[in-house]
Design an enzyme around this catalytic site. Structure first.
Site, PDB file in Angstrom:
ATOM      1  N   GLY A  26       0.814  -1.202   0.000  1.00 23.98           N
ATOM      2  CA  GLY A  26       0.000   0.000   0.000  1.00 23.98           C
ATOM      3  C   GLY A  26       0.850   1.256   0.000  1.00 23.98           C
ATOM      4  N   LYS A 187      -7.749 -16.444  -0.145  1.00 25.38           N
ATOM      5  CA  LYS A 187      -7.440 -15.750  -1.393  1.00 25.38           C
ATOM      6  C   LYS A 187      -8.268 -16.307  -2.549  1.00 25.38           C
ATOM      7  CE  LYS A 187      -4.559 -13.080   0.614  1.00 25.38           C
ATOM      8  NZ  LYS A 187      -5.003 -11.700   0.903  1.00 25.38           N
ATOM      9  N   LEU A 212       4.982 -14.728  -2.476  1.00 24.10           N
ATOM     10  CA  LEU A 212       5.218 -14.320  -1.097  1.00 24.10           C
ATOM     11  C   LEU A 212       5.958 -12.988  -1.084  1.00 24.10           C
ATOM     12  CD1 LEU A 212       5.234 -15.006   1.982  1.00 24.10           C
ATOM     13  CD2 LEU A 212       7.468 -16.083   1.577  1.00 24.10           C
TER      14      LEU A 212
END
Length: 323
Positions: A26, A187, A212
């Site tokens: 983010g 997910k 990952l």
């Protein structure tokens, strides 16, 4: 030069939302998008107050690019978001032409159970896509999923397990539940929910199925890593650094040719030395040891050719002509 490092300005005054903006990805996305000229709505699930509170003001300082001063401040807005609060999500995406949707799963396997994943990630995916469908200015949603929504097909122990894995594959829900692969279940379910809503509501969506994320604070307890020895043995254990992942998200949003799902990783863990390096990254205080004789070089079964083509198009500005 990575595409995301260029201070290009394709935004033309557009607003985009990054949700949840609290994690490493983010932050990297907010930085890139501000530099590219967008007005950014940084929506954070953990934010207690509203855009005018002291907590929001502190977050604004964290999100602003280093050395930028106040140059981007007028284009950064901080919002509170809640996966169970549709109206808060709708407020964050209102007026936006794009949304980067990601869910920061717990960092510890002990905190990641079936109830958590089904209640939070699936509900959040539904609320975000529904809010995007109701936003007139919306052009595209970039949905962050995971490689774990692709690789757990239940074929790893079969003789034909050498078959290639790509973005067309989906993890098997029954297999994930049987072996308590809650991260993969979360997910897979959330991405399927997002795709169902996007197709039903006519939302242009692109999914990034990330390996990952090797960011600070990563430990062996991360729920992505449950079943890691099996992923290694099957040739599908992958990692990605935050810069490459953020660049891939920007490319997926800006490239007119982007569509469907993209597997995103820049390292496949297929050699014993790769496995040892990853283990040391996960447990830096542990004594270093040479690769085990039990480990062997594994043929890589997972491919991200589709993403590589997209990134080349993004870097060159030539779309739909690169083979």
């Amino acid at each position: 030069m990575c595409p995301g490092s260029v201070d290009a300005a394709p935004a033309a005054g557009k607003s985009v939302c990054v949700m949840d903006a609290a994690g490493p990805l983010g932050h990297a996305l907010v930085d890139r998008l501000l530099r590219r000229g967008y007005t950014v709505h940084a929506a954070t699930y953990g934010l207690g107050g509203d855009d005018g509170g002291a907590e929001a003001a502190a977050l604004r300082k964290q999100y602003l690019p280093r050395g930028a001063g106040d140059a981007y401040g007028h284009r950064l807005k901080v919002f509170r978001a809640d996966p169970f609060d549709y109206h808060a999500i709708a407020d964050a995406v209102r007026g936006c032409a794009g949304v980067f949707c990601m869910f920061n799963t717990p960092d510890d396997q002990a905190q990641c159970d079936e109830l958590t994943v089904e209640e939070e990630e699936v509900r959040a995916a539904h609320n975000v896509l529904e809010a995007c469908a109701q936003t007139d200015a919306m052009e595209r949603v970039v949905f962050t999923s995971s490689v774990t929504a692709v690789v757990w097909t239940g074929d790893a122990d079969k003789e034909d397990g050498h078959l290639a894995v790509d973005e067309r594959c989906w993890s098997d829900l029954a297999f994930c539940r049987k072996f308590k692969l809650w991260h993969a279940l979360a997910k897979t379910l959330s991405e399927k929910t997002a795709w169902a809503l996007a197709m039903d509501r006519g939302v242009d969506m692109v999914a990034i199925n990330a390996g990952l994320l090797t960011a600070p604070g990563l430990t062996a307890a991360h729920p992505y890593l449950k079943g890691a020895p099996d992923m290694y043995a099957a040739g599908v254990l992958t990692t990605v650094d935050v810069d490459f992942l953020a660049d891939a998200h920007v490319a997926a949003y800006e490239c007119p040719t982007a569509y469907g799902r993209y597997l995103c990783f820049n390292n496949a863990v297929c050699r014993p030395e790769d496995a040892v390096k990853l283990a040391q990254m996960l447990s830096p205080a542990a004594p270093r040891s040479p690769p085990s004789d039990e480990l062997k070089v594994i043929p890589q079964r997972i491919q991200n050719k589709k993403l590589n083509k997209l990134m080349l198009e993004f870097a060159s500005g030539v779309y739909g002509k690169l083979d």
